[in-house]
Scaffold this motif. Structure first.
Motif, short mmCIF file in Angstrom:
data_model
loop_
_atom_site.label_atom_id
_atom_site.label_comp_id
_atom_site.label_asym_id
_atom_site.label_seq_id
_atom_site.Cartn_x
_atom_site.Cartn_y
_atom_site.Cartn_z
N ARG A 231 18.02 -21.08 -53.55
CA ARG A 231 17.23 -22.17 -54.12
C ARG A 231 15.98 -21.70 -54.87
O ARG A 231 15.36 -22.49 -55.59
N ILE A 232 15.57 -20.46 -54.72
CA ILE A 232 14.33 -19.98 -55.33
C ILE A 232 14.39 -20.14 -56.85
O ILE A 232 15.37 -19.77 -57.49
N VAL A 233 13.33 -20.71 -57.43
CA VAL A 233 13.35 -21.01 -58.86
C VAL A 233 12.41 -20.12 -59.68
O VAL A 233 12.56 -20.04 -60.91
N MET A 234 11.42 -19.48 -59.05
CA MET A 234 10.50 -18.66 -59.82
C MET A 234 10.98 -17.20 -59.82
O MET A 234 11.72 -16.78 -58.92
N PRO A 235 10.59 -16.41 -60.85
CA PRO A 235 10.96 -14.99 -60.85
C PRO A 235 10.47 -14.31 -59.57
O PRO A 235 9.31 -14.47 -59.17
N THR A 236 11.37 -13.58 -58.93
CA THR A 236 11.07 -12.98 -57.63
C THR A 236 11.58 -11.54 -57.60
O THR A 236 12.69 -11.26 -58.07
N LEU A 237 10.77 -10.65 -57.08
CA LEU A 237 11.15 -9.25 -56.94
C LEU A 237 11.40 -8.96 -55.47
O LEU A 237 10.55 -9.23 -54.61
N MET A 238 12.57 -8.43 -55.16
CA MET A 238 12.92 -8.02 -53.80
C MET A 238 12.86 -6.50 -53.73
O MET A 238 13.58 -5.80 -54.45
N ILE A 239 11.99 -5.97 -52.88
CA ILE A 239 11.82 -4.52 -52.73
C ILE A 239 12.25 -4.11 -51.32
O ILE A 239 11.78 -4.67 -50.33
N SER A 240 13.13 -3.12 -51.24
CA SER A 240 13.57 -2.58 -49.95
C SER A 240 13.35 -1.08 -49.93
O SER A 240 13.23 -0.42 -50.98
N GLY A 241 13.30 -0.52 -48.72
CA GLY A 241 13.31 0.93 -48.55
C GLY A 241 14.71 1.37 -48.17
O GLY A 241 15.33 0.77 -47.28
N ASP A 242 15.23 2.41 -48.83
CA ASP A 242 16.63 2.76 -48.59
C ASP A 242 16.87 3.40 -47.23
O ASP A 242 18.02 3.58 -46.81
N ARG A 243 15.79 3.73 -46.50
CA ARG A 243 15.92 4.30 -45.15
C ARG A 243 15.51 3.30 -44.07
O ARG A 243 15.34 3.69 -42.91
N ASP A 244 15.36 2.05 -44.44
CA ASP A 244 14.90 1.02 -43.50
C ASP A 244 16.02 0.69 -42.51
O ASP A 244 17.11 0.28 -42.90
N ILE A 245 15.74 0.87 -41.21
CA ILE A 245 16.73 0.50 -40.19
C ILE A 245 16.37 -0.82 -39.52
O ILE A 245 17.14 -1.35 -38.72
N ILE A 246 15.20 -1.37 -39.83
CA ILE A 246 14.80 -2.68 -39.30
C ILE A 246 15.49 -3.78 -40.09
O ILE A 246 16.16 -4.66 -39.53
N ILE A 247 15.33 -3.76 -41.40
CA ILE A 247 16.02 -4.67 -42.31
C ILE A 247 16.62 -3.79 -43.41
O ILE A 247 15.96 -3.54 -44.44
#
Length: 304
Positions: A231-247
């Protein structure tokens, strides 16, 4: 220390500006939201790095950091007791309402939003309920997961034990801060930062810490969050860490795939705190996303 009462609860907040003033200067405002068991303290370096472009508002969510214990500073040697009103909710939507109340109290109409982990889940609800108030959003280390009853029940048991067993004397044990942060990181942080994380965890209010575990990781969240991301309507940046074991990063990529307004990036060799583990790469992605989109300070839409 500045506090604002929002929905009957004192919330700690602070401004980080280029001039060092404790009030906004008139630039566009970026609000930072921290994750579970933490506080806004770990956002300070990111906020300072972009203070040339934004007035940065940091706050501690209800029951966490300096907003724990109704704004009082607890003694690390004393057990924490909840002081919350009985009708207080720990649903993520309630925390989104808290944020709206904070903005109202500070007279802020339109903002940029940067949120992390559990705070990013709160932010997703905020984006969809108060879309008119957000120009652009950055969601760090978040995503969608599938419901697994056995795994979730095991997580609840473990999480309940962790929240309950938090003797204040842990803060004084040598290297405990490094041990506490090890699961969250791929690259080690400085001792000062690690100790701040441990202190925040020990000071978090019991009811808030436990309540948000059950609302963040639940069958309901697994079912609803995909719809919320879509449903998100505004420009959004999703940043992840490639070694993240939490999420893990694939959960963030899965969320981004549901909406063409979301851009996904993964930072190599970083885990659950990429803004601290690799700040230069994190800031590069941030600036590229925001490049030429920030209105001038004279834009009345961003200020009251």
């Amino acid at each position: 220390m500045s506090y604002l009462q929002v929905r009957g609860f004192n919330h700690y907040y602070e401004w980080i500006t280029a001039s060092g003033d404790s009030e906004p200067s008139g630039k566009p405002v970026m609000v930072f939201v921290h994750g579970w068991g933490g506080s806004a303290r770990y956002w300070e370096s990111t906020a300072r790095a972009i203070a040339d472009t934004f007035d940065c508002l940091l706050y501690d969510m209800r029951g966490f950091g300096r907003s724990s214990q109704q704004g009082r500073t607890p003694d690390l040697l004393q057990p924490l007791k909840s002081d919350h009103p009985e009708d207080l909710s720990y649903e993520l939507t309630a925390y989104a309402e808290d944020l709206a109340g904070l903005l109202d109290g500070l007279g802020l109409q339109r903002i940029y939003l940067n949120a992390h982990s559990m705070g990013a889940s709160v932010a997703v609800y905020f984006l969809n309920r108060f879309a008119e108030r957000v120009e652009r959003a950055i969601l760090t280390c978040n995503g969608i997961f599938e419901y697994d009853e056995k795994a979730f029940n095991a997580f609840y048991r473990f999480g309940g034990y962790v929240v309950k067993f938090r003797p204040r004397w842990l803060y004084g044990l040598p290297m405990m801060d490094r041990l506490f942060m090890k699961r969250f990181l791929y690259r080690p942080l400085s001792r000062d930062i690690s100790r701040a994380f441990l202190e925040d965890f020990l000071l978090a209010d019991y009811d808030a810490a436990l309540g948000t575990i059950f609302t963040c990781v639940s069958k309901e969240a697994a079912e609803i969050m995909p719809q919320e991301f879509a449903r998100i309507v505004m420009p959004t940046l999703m940043i992840s860490g490639d070694r993240d074991i939490i999420i893990p990063a694939e959960l963030g990529q899965r969320a981004a795939s549901l909406n063409d307004r979301i851009t996904f990036v993964s930072i190599p060799n970083a885990a659950h705190f990429p803004m601290l583990e690799d700040p230069s790469t994190y800031l590069q992605h941030l600036r590229e996303f925001l490049n030429q989109t920030v209105p001038t300070a004279s834009n009345p839409a961003l200020h009251t």
